[in-house]
Design a protein around this motif. Structure first.
Motif, PDB file in Angstrom:
ATOM      1  N   LEU A 121      -3.378   0.234  12.598  1.00  0.00           N
ATOM      2  CA  LEU A 121      -4.718   0.243  12.007  1.00  0.00           C
ATOM      3  C   LEU A 121      -5.728  -0.529  12.849  1.00  0.00           C
ATOM      4  O   LEU A 121      -6.779   0.001  13.226  1.00  0.00           O
ATOM      5  N   VAL A 122      -5.404  -1.789  13.167  1.00  0.00           N
ATOM      6  CA  VAL A 122      -6.381  -2.651  13.850  1.00  0.00           C
ATOM      7  C   VAL A 122      -6.664  -2.153  15.264  1.00  0.00           C
ATOM      8  O   VAL A 122      -7.827  -1.932  15.639  1.00  0.00           O
ATOM      9  N   LEU A 123      -5.628  -1.971  16.071  1.00  0.00           N
ATOM     10  CA  LEU A 123      -5.858  -1.481  17.433  1.00  0.00           C
ATOM     11  C   LEU A 123      -6.351  -0.037  17.418  1.00  0.00           C
ATOM     12  O   LEU A 123      -7.166   0.350  18.262  1.00  0.00           O
ATOM     13  N   GLY A 124      -5.860   0.753  16.459  1.00  0.00           N
ATOM     14  CA  GLY A 124      -6.316   2.137  16.379  1.00  0.00           C
ATOM     15  C   GLY A 124      -7.808   2.233  16.116  1.00  0.00           C
ATOM     16  O   GLY A 124      -8.536   2.932  16.829  1.00  0.00           O
ATOM     17  N   VAL A 125      -8.283   1.515  15.111  1.00  0.00           N
ATOM     18  CA  VAL A 125      -9.712   1.535  14.781  1.00  0.00           C
ATOM     19  C   VAL A 125     -10.544   0.922  15.911  1.00  0.00           C
ATOM     20  O   VAL A 125     -11.596   1.454  16.291  1.00  0.00           O
ATOM     21  N   SER A 126     -10.078  -0.197  16.458  1.00  0.00           N
ATOM     22  CA  SER A 126     -10.820  -0.868  17.532  1.00  0.00           C
ATOM     23  C   SER A 126     -10.962   0.033  18.754  1.00  0.00           C
ATOM     24  O   SER A 126     -12.029   0.099  19.379  1.00  0.00           O
ATOM     25  N   ALA A 127      -9.889   0.758  19.105  1.00  0.00           N
ATOM     26  CA  ALA A 127      -9.940   1.651  20.264  1.00  0.00           C
ATOM     27  C   ALA A 127     -10.846   2.850  20.005  1.00  0.00           C
ATOM     28  O   ALA A 127     -11.484   3.365  20.931  1.00  0.00           O
ATOM     29  N   VAL A 170       9.795  -1.866  15.191  1.00  0.00           N
ATOM     30  CA  VAL A 170      10.187  -1.712  16.598  1.00  0.00           C
ATOM     31  C   VAL A 170       9.494  -0.492  17.210  1.00  0.00           C
ATOM     32  O   VAL A 170       9.000  -0.551  18.347  1.00  0.00           O
ATOM     33  N   ALA A 171       9.442   0.609  16.469  1.00  0.00           N
ATOM     34  CA  ALA A 171       8.824   1.831  16.989  1.00  0.00           C
ATOM     35  C   ALA A 171       7.337   1.633  17.277  1.00  0.00           C
ATOM     36  O   ALA A 171       6.835   2.045  18.338  1.00  0.00           O
ATOM     37  N   PHE A 172       6.609   0.997  16.363  1.00  0.00           N
ATOM     38  CA  PHE A 172       5.183   0.745  16.576  1.00  0.00           C
ATOM     39  C   PHE A 172       4.976  -0.193  17.768  1.00  0.00           C
ATOM     40  O   PHE A 172       4.045  -0.003  18.563  1.00  0.00           O
ATOM     41  N   THR A 173       5.824  -1.208  17.878  1.00  0.00           N
ATOM     42  CA  THR A 173       5.703  -2.153  18.987  1.00  0.00           C
ATOM     43  C   THR A 173       5.920  -1.454  20.328  1.00  0.00           C
ATOM     44  O   THR A 173       5.125  -1.620  21.266  1.00  0.00           O
ATOM     45  N   LEU A 174       6.964  -0.656  20.425  1.00  0.00           N
ATOM     46  CA  LEU A 174       7.261   0.040  21.681  1.00  0.00           C
ATOM     47  C   LEU A 174       6.200   1.109  21.988  1.00  0.00           C
ATOM     48  O   LEU A 174       5.861   1.337  23.150  1.00  0.00           O
ATOM     49  N   LEU A 175       5.668   1.745  20.934  1.00  0.00           N
ATOM     50  CA  LEU A 175       4.627   2.756  21.138  1.00  0.00           C
ATOM     51  C   LEU A 175       3.387   2.150  21.769  1.00  0.00           C
ATOM     52  O   LEU A 175       2.854   2.666  22.760  1.00  0.00           O
ATOM     53  N   SER A 196      -7.055   3.987  25.094  1.00  0.00           N
ATOM     54  CA  SER A 196      -8.185   4.909  25.006  1.00  0.00           C
ATOM     55  C   SER A 196      -8.463   5.305  23.562  1.00  0.00           C
ATOM     56  O   SER A 196      -7.713   4.956  22.637  1.00  0.00           O
ATOM     57  N   ARG A 197      -9.539   6.067  23.366  1.00  0.00           N
ATOM     58  CA  ARG A 197      -9.844   6.555  22.022  1.00  0.00           C
ATOM     59  C   ARG A 197      -8.750   7.501  21.530  1.00  0.00           C
ATOM     60  O   ARG A 197      -8.410   7.503  20.345  1.00  0.00           O
ATOM     61  N   ALA A 198      -8.207   8.316  22.436  1.00  0.00           N
ATOM     62  CA  ALA A 198      -7.104   9.210  22.058  1.00  0.00           C
ATOM     63  C   ALA A 198      -5.885   8.395  21.632  1.00  0.00           C
ATOM     64  O   ALA A 198      -5.206   8.730  20.644  1.00  0.00           O
ATOM     65  N   LEU A 239      -2.368   5.919  17.273  1.00  0.00           N
ATOM     66  CA  LEU A 239      -1.926   4.734  16.538  1.00  0.00           C
ATOM     67  C   LEU A 239      -2.348   4.811  15.073  1.00  0.00           C
ATOM     68  O   LEU A 239      -1.556   4.506  14.168  1.00  0.00           O
ATOM     69  N   LEU A 240      -3.585   5.213  14.829  1.00  0.00           N
ATOM     70  CA  LEU A 240      -4.078   5.305  13.456  1.00  0.00           C
ATOM     71  C   LEU A 240      -3.327   6.378  12.674  1.00  0.00           C
ATOM     72  O   LEU A 240      -2.970   6.182  11.502  1.00  0.00           O
ATOM     73  N   GLY A 241      -3.071   7.521  13.318  1.00  0.00           N
ATOM     74  CA  GLY A 241      -2.314   8.584  12.665  1.00  0.00           C
ATOM     75  C   GLY A 241      -0.900   8.144  12.313  1.00  0.00           C
ATOM     76  O   GLY A 241      -0.383   8.465  11.236  1.00  0.00           O
ATOM     77  N   ALA A 242      -0.276   7.387  13.226  1.00  0.00           N
ATOM     78  CA  ALA A 242       1.074   6.880  12.971  1.00  0.00           C
ATOM     79  C   ALA A 242       1.073   5.913  11.793  1.00  0.00           C
ATOM     80  O   ALA A 242       2.005   5.910  10.973  1.00  0.00           O
ATOM     81  N   TYR A 243       0.012   5.105  11.684  1.00  0.00           N
ATOM     82  CA  TYR A 243      -0.064   4.164  10.563  1.00  0.00           C
ATOM     83  C   TYR A 243      -0.248   4.895   9.229  1.00  0.00           C
ATOM     84  O   TYR A 243       0.373   4.528   8.223  1.00  0.00           O
ATOM     85  N   VAL A 244      -1.088   5.916   9.218  1.00  0.00           N
ATOM     86  CA  VAL A 244      -1.279   6.708   8.000  1.00  0.00           C
ATOM     87  C   VAL A 244       0.053   7.322   7.563  1.00  0.00           C
ATOM     88  O   VAL A 244       0.401   7.327   6.375  1.00  0.00           O
ATOM     89  N   ALA A 245       0.836   7.830   8.531  1.00  0.00           N
ATOM     90  CA  ALA A 245       2.150   8.406   8.222  1.00  0.00           C
ATOM     91  C   ALA A 245       3.095   7.333   7.671  1.00  0.00           C
ATOM     92  O   ALA A 245       3.845   7.590   6.726  1.00  0.00           O
ATOM     93  N   PHE A 246       3.046   6.142   8.237  1.00  0.00           N
ATOM     94  CA  PHE A 246       3.888   5.033   7.771  1.00  0.00           C
ATOM     95  C   PHE A 246       3.583   4.698   6.313  1.00  0.00           C
ATOM     96  O   PHE A 246       4.502   4.562   5.488  1.00  0.00           O
ATOM     97  N   VAL A 247       2.309   4.572   5.979  1.00  0.00           N
ATOM     98  CA  VAL A 247       1.922   4.242   4.594  1.00  0.00           C
ATOM     99  C   VAL A 247       2.320   5.364   3.645  1.00  0.00           C
ATOM    100  O   VAL A 247       2.813   5.119   2.536  1.00  0.00           O
ATOM    101  N   TYR A 248       2.145   6.611   4.085  1.00  0.00           N
ATOM    102  CA  TYR A 248       2.521   7.762   3.236  1.00  0.00           C
ATOM    103  C   TYR A 248       4.012   7.714   2.906  1.00  0.00           C
ATOM    104  O   TYR A 248       4.414   7.972   1.757  1.00  0.00           O
ATOM    105  N   LEU A 249       4.836   7.394   3.892  1.00  0.00           N
ATOM    106  CA  LEU A 249       6.282   7.357   3.696  1.00  0.00           C
ATOM    107  C   LEU A 249       6.724   6.191   2.797  1.00  0.00           C
ATOM    108  O   LEU A 249       7.846   6.214   2.267  1.00  0.00           O
ATOM    109  N   LEU A 250       5.872   5.183   2.656  1.00  0.00           N
ATOM    110  CA  LEU A 250       6.221   4.046   1.798  1.00  0.00           C
ATOM    111  C   LEU A 250       6.174   4.403   0.313  1.00  0.00           C
ATOM    112  O   LEU A 250       6.883   3.813  -0.492  1.00  0.00           O
TER     113      LEU A 250
END
Length: 316
Positions: free
Chosen positions: A88-94, A279-284, A296-298, A303-314
């Motif tokens: 979320l944080v790095l995704g939005v900032s980027a 671990v997956a988010f850290t390595l990504l 980059s913005r891409a 990163l933001l998409g991966a976080y949304v998927a993580f929250v959905y799976l919770l």
């Protein structure tokens, strides 16, 4: 009467967000001025002063939650917060502004972020974090602090007399900005957490889920606010350094202290989902940093998409 509690919770959420933004502005402003005054690079300040300051909500929530409720809240808040910091944080900032990754952060600080994640997962695989595990985490924190202090010494020693003359002297007002920002961040985090937790408890969610979602998001909002404000102001070094430093302090300092104070039981579910996710988010994010020495913005969208998927799976 039944509507009173939800209304209060919503008001707490709104007031908390407002205080978090104001606190982030003060904190970044004060830290940036002190960086110039003491001859420190912005990336160094981001990974030390700003990162440690924005980690205090995690420390508060984790320790108080463990003592008054359960260690599930603290563990969930840290795991969720570290994933949120990256996604979320790095995704939005980027997305706001592409983030340069300095050589110092990449070589000196990122390895400790990886080490912290791997240590937490490795020590917790047996389902429990005890005193010995806490001491190991705190020992790694001492090693990280030593590396940072050595880097600060070398940075200051390399400043020429002419460069030092052009730097403003450290001002008491800058310290006031940092203190005021920290107070606002703590108050804002507390209000947001109280409001969000009240709404989720009323809906019947578990303590671990609350820690992984609303508390993790709430305690990550200081990092989000500080990093987003830094990106808007063109001080991207703070954004990356803040997240890397926060993720290190969250595990090595907060979980380290918690494990020394009280044993932390880790469920099979956490070991099979949240640990691999961390671990997956850290390595990504490390892979994205290494690919181009910037985010980059891409990359931010990934990163933001991966976080949304993580929250959905919770969600159960």
């Amino acid at each position: 009467m039944p509507l009173a509690a939800p209304i209060v919770d919503v008001l707490l959420l709104a007031a908390g967000i407002a205080l978090l933004y104001a606190g982030a502005e003060l904190l970044v402003k004060g830290a940036a001025e002190l960086a110039l005054g003491f001859g420190l690079r912005a990336s160094t300040v981001g990974v030390t002063v700003v990162a440690f300051a924005t980690t205090t909500p995690e420390l508060f929530v984790t320790l108080v939650g463990a003592v008054t409720v359960s260690t599930d809240i603290g563990l969930g808040a840290i795991l969720g917060s570290n994933v949120a910091n990256i996604g979320l944080v790095l995704g939005v900032s980027a997305l706001i502004r592409p983030l340069d990754v300095t050589e110092t952060v990449l070589k000196s600080h990122v390895p400790f972020m990886i080490l912290a994640a791997l240590l937490l997962v490795g020590l917790g695989l047996d389902g429990r974090l005890g005193v010995v595990d806490g001491v190991v985490l705190l020992a790694a924190l001492v090693a990280f602090t030593w590396v940072v202090l050595r880097r600060i010494q070398r940075t200051q020693a390399s400043i020429s007399a002419a460069e030092r003359d052009r730097m403003p002297d450290p001002a008491l007002l800058d310290v006031g900005y940092i203190v005021g920002g920290l107070i606002a961040l703590l108050a804002g985090s507390s209000w947001l957490i109280d409001g969000g937790r009240g709404l989720l408890i009323a809906a019947g969610f578990s303590e671990l889920f609350i820690g992984l979602t609303v508390l993790a998001l709430g305690t990550s909002l200081p990092e989000l606010a500080a990093s987003a404000v830094s990106a808007v102001r063109g001080e991207a070094e703070f954004s990356v350094g803040n997240v890397v430093g926060s993720n290190i302090y969250n595990v090595l300092a907060v979980i380290g202290v918690l494990a020394v104070i009280t044993p932390v039981e880790i469920s099979v579910g956490v070991r099979s989902f949240e640990f691999p996710a961390l671990v997956a988010f850290t390595l990504l994010v490390v892979a994205l940093m290494l690919r181009g020495r910037w985010i980059s913005r891409a990359d931010g969208a990934i990163l933001l998409g991966a976080y949304v998927a993580f929250v959905y799976l919770l969600f159960p």
